[in-house]
Scaffold this active site. Structure first.
Site, PDB file in Angstrom:
ATOM      1  N   GLY A   1     -47.235  70.010  53.371  1.00 23.85           N
ATOM      2  CA  GLY A   1     -47.326  71.437  53.659  1.00 23.85           C
ATOM      3  C   GLY A   1     -47.716  71.767  55.070  1.00 23.85           C
ATOM      4  O   GLY A   1     -48.054  72.927  55.365  1.00 23.85           O
ATOM      5  N   ASP A   2     -47.689  70.804  55.986  1.00 24.03           N
ATOM      6  CA  ASP A   2     -47.962  71.051  57.404  1.00 24.03           C
ATOM      7  C   ASP A   2     -47.258  69.950  58.182  1.00 24.03           C
ATOM      8  O   ASP A   2     -46.229  69.441  57.739  1.00 24.03           O
ATOM      9  CB  ASP A   2     -49.469  71.103  57.670  1.00 24.03           C
ATOM     10  CG  ASP A   2     -49.828  71.995  58.854  1.00 24.03           C
ATOM     11  OD1 ASP A   2     -49.306  71.741  59.950  1.00 24.03           O
ATOM     12  OD2 ASP A   2     -50.620  72.944  58.702  1.00 24.03           O
ATOM     13  N   ASP A   3     -47.789  69.561  59.351  1.00 24.45           N
ATOM     14  CA  ASP A   3     -47.135  68.512  60.135  1.00 24.45           C
ATOM     15  C   ASP A   3     -47.057  67.203  59.357  1.00 24.45           C
ATOM     16  O   ASP A   3     -48.028  66.786  58.720  1.00 24.45           O
ATOM     17  CB  ASP A   3     -47.915  68.264  61.430  1.00 24.45           C
ATOM     18  CG  ASP A   3     -47.858  69.446  62.391  1.00 24.45           C
ATOM     19  OD1 ASP A   3     -46.802  70.092  62.474  1.00 24.45           O
ATOM     20  OD2 ASP A   3     -48.871  69.714  63.050  1.00 24.45           O
TER      21      ASP A   3
END
Length: 493
Positions: free
Chosen positions: A283-285
């Site tokens: 859900g991010d990098d």
């Protein structure tokens, strides 16, 4: 959310046309298909039932698979009272086992085997010369009540907790000042049960920064391999100020939406790092290389350097596949990113920083990258203005130089390149070579630049911005740019 990747039905492509069988064979065939379909659905039902829900009768049974002995002494978690029913809390069992392993450090250390089952636990600390081995079907489950999670001082290179001032929650699996630590297995899982954390974060009811799933600090000779890391409360795997770190054959999963800050791997002020042969969907990098935040990172002064990232598949629907920064105040250098496929992502590869960060990003090599269905392919952003506090020095500007992109291909990319330097923070000595990216965006300006100095060698697609010098394939200058400070950045993408 657990990802599943299915192969395409390649056997349909042989083009063989079968003869028409008799009708009776068709009826029999249909009956067989129906029976097989029912059996498949029943099996699928069994697999989907989670023992933590209390229906233990349908728990999947894994065949016995011999666990290798990787240390002179081997223990099983059950020897220390561990119960893998998804309900019993096993924190004390882990602590007892690791305490025992610590007694064998001078003789090569010990191995702790986690057998198949659901091993609910609060946070625990590793020890040196230790192997944590997760068998096939073994799932370490983090307690999702923050009352069980240890509070720790903020990281010295960040000044404050990343989300709140003051103490931060520690990680589920933690270690400090260790040597020779291995976390491996037959693809067992460490599951942080982050759903409760994400909900409380959105509701703003947490008083401290969320903790990572696995965090190892001030340590050397770390190997993470052949496991699955899933649903971390915050960053998933966070080596901090470590040397000689290898992450190999690891699957890292979190929902691609609604799982805030669940970065996959974040090497932070680390040296000599190898990340290879991994699948990351979070859900991010997917990966974010860091080295401290503003004046605190400058004072701590530990760069991230000598990092090789290769042979990865990454999806990051809300952020980037591979990022550098934005917390890079200790410096980042000598990084190679190669043979990486990034798909269904907002950005592919990104460098992000801002005035006040200080530090440098230099000696960065990207090669043999493939993008598919990516909004922006290559990003360098110099106005990522998120600061630890108001005491940062706006005159502390980072240095960005010696960055190359070679053999970059893709399809379904809206804007292939967006390099946003500024009068304060120039991007210097950037090189593009062998680039061909299929587009989904028909706007005129899709290779966007501002305050950039660099070169294009040979022919690339799409056509480069006018900020860059042009060379032929043999390295002969064709045209020198007279517009390096030209600005053509469109954030409406």
């Amino acid at each position: 959310m657990v990802e599943t990747v299915t192969s395409s039905y390649w056997w349909w492509r042989w083009g063989v046309q079968p003869h028409h069988p008799p009708r009776r064979w068709i009826s029999t065939h249909k009956a067989i298909v129906i029976v097989m379909w029912l059996a498949f659905m029943l099996t699928l039902f069994w697999w989907q039932i989670d023992a933590t829900a209390g229906i233990l009768i349908f728990r999947r049974v894994f065949p016995g698979r011999e666990v290798p002995q990787l240390r002179p002494v081997v223990f099983n978690l059950t020897e220390f009272g561990g119960v893998g029913d998804g309900v019993t809390v096993n924190t004390l069992a882990f602590e007892r086992a690791i305490l025992e392993i610590g007694k064998h450090g001078k003789r090569g250390g010990g191995q702790l085997n986690v057998p198949p089952g659901y091993w609910l636990t609060g946070p625990f600390n590793l020890t040196s010369h230790m192997t944590l081995f997760l068998a096939e079907g073994a799932v370490i489950l983090g307690i999702d009540d923050e009352k069980y999670w240890t509070l720790m001082p903020p990281l010295p290179s960040y000044g404050y907790g990343r989300e709140h001032r003051g103490p931060r929650y520690g990680s589920l699996i933690h270690g400090q000042k260790l040597k020779d630590v291995i976390i491996t297995g037959h693809n067992g899982t460490i599951n942080g049960q982050g759903q409760a954390w994400w909900k409380k974060f959105r509701q703003k009811v947490l008083n401290h920064t969320r903790g990572p799933l696995v965090q190892i600090m001030w340590s050397t000779d770390i190997l993470i391999s052949n496991i699955t890391l899933q649903d971390s409360p915050f960053w998933t795997l966070h080596p901090y100020d470590c040397k000689n770190v290898t992450v190999r054959n690891v699957t890292i999963l979190a929902p691609i939406a609604g799982a805030p800050n669940t970065d996959g791997v974040n090497p932070d002020s680390c040296e000599d790092v190898l990340i290879e042969n991994c699948y990351i969907s979070v859900g991010d990098d997917g990966i974010a290389i860091k080295s401290g935040w503003d004046q605190y990172g400058i004072a701590y002064g530990r760069p991230s350097k000598n990092i090789l990232i290769r042979n990865l598949v990454i999806r990051s629907n809300v952020s980037a596949g591979v990022s550098i920064g934005s917390e890079m105040s200790g410096g980042v250098s000598n990084v190679t990113v190669e043979n990486v496929f990034i798909w269904n992502s907002r950005r592919a590869v990104r460098i992000k920083t801002a005035p006040g960060r200080g530090g440098y990003v230099r000696g960065i090599t990207y090669k043999n990258l493939t993008f598919e269905n990516v909004r922006v392919g290559i990003v360098i952003k110099t106005d990522y203005n998120e600061h630890a506090d108001d005491s940062f020095d706006p005159k502390a500007v980072p240095l960005l130089e010696n960055i190359s992109y070679t053999t970059i291909h893709g399809e379904g990319v809206r804007v292939p390149v967006q390099i946003h330097g500024s009068e304060e923070i120039w991007v210097r000595n950037v090189t593009f070579r062998d680039m061909s990216v299929g587009l989904t965006y028909k706007k005129k300006h899709i290779f966007q630049c501002a305050f950039v100095q660099g070169r294009v060698i040979g022919t690339i697609f799409p056509a480069p911005c006018k900020n860059l010098d042009l060379y032929d394939e043999q390295g002969h200058l064709i045209r020198r740019s007279d517009a390096q400070n030209a600005t053509d950045i469109d954030y409406d993408i």
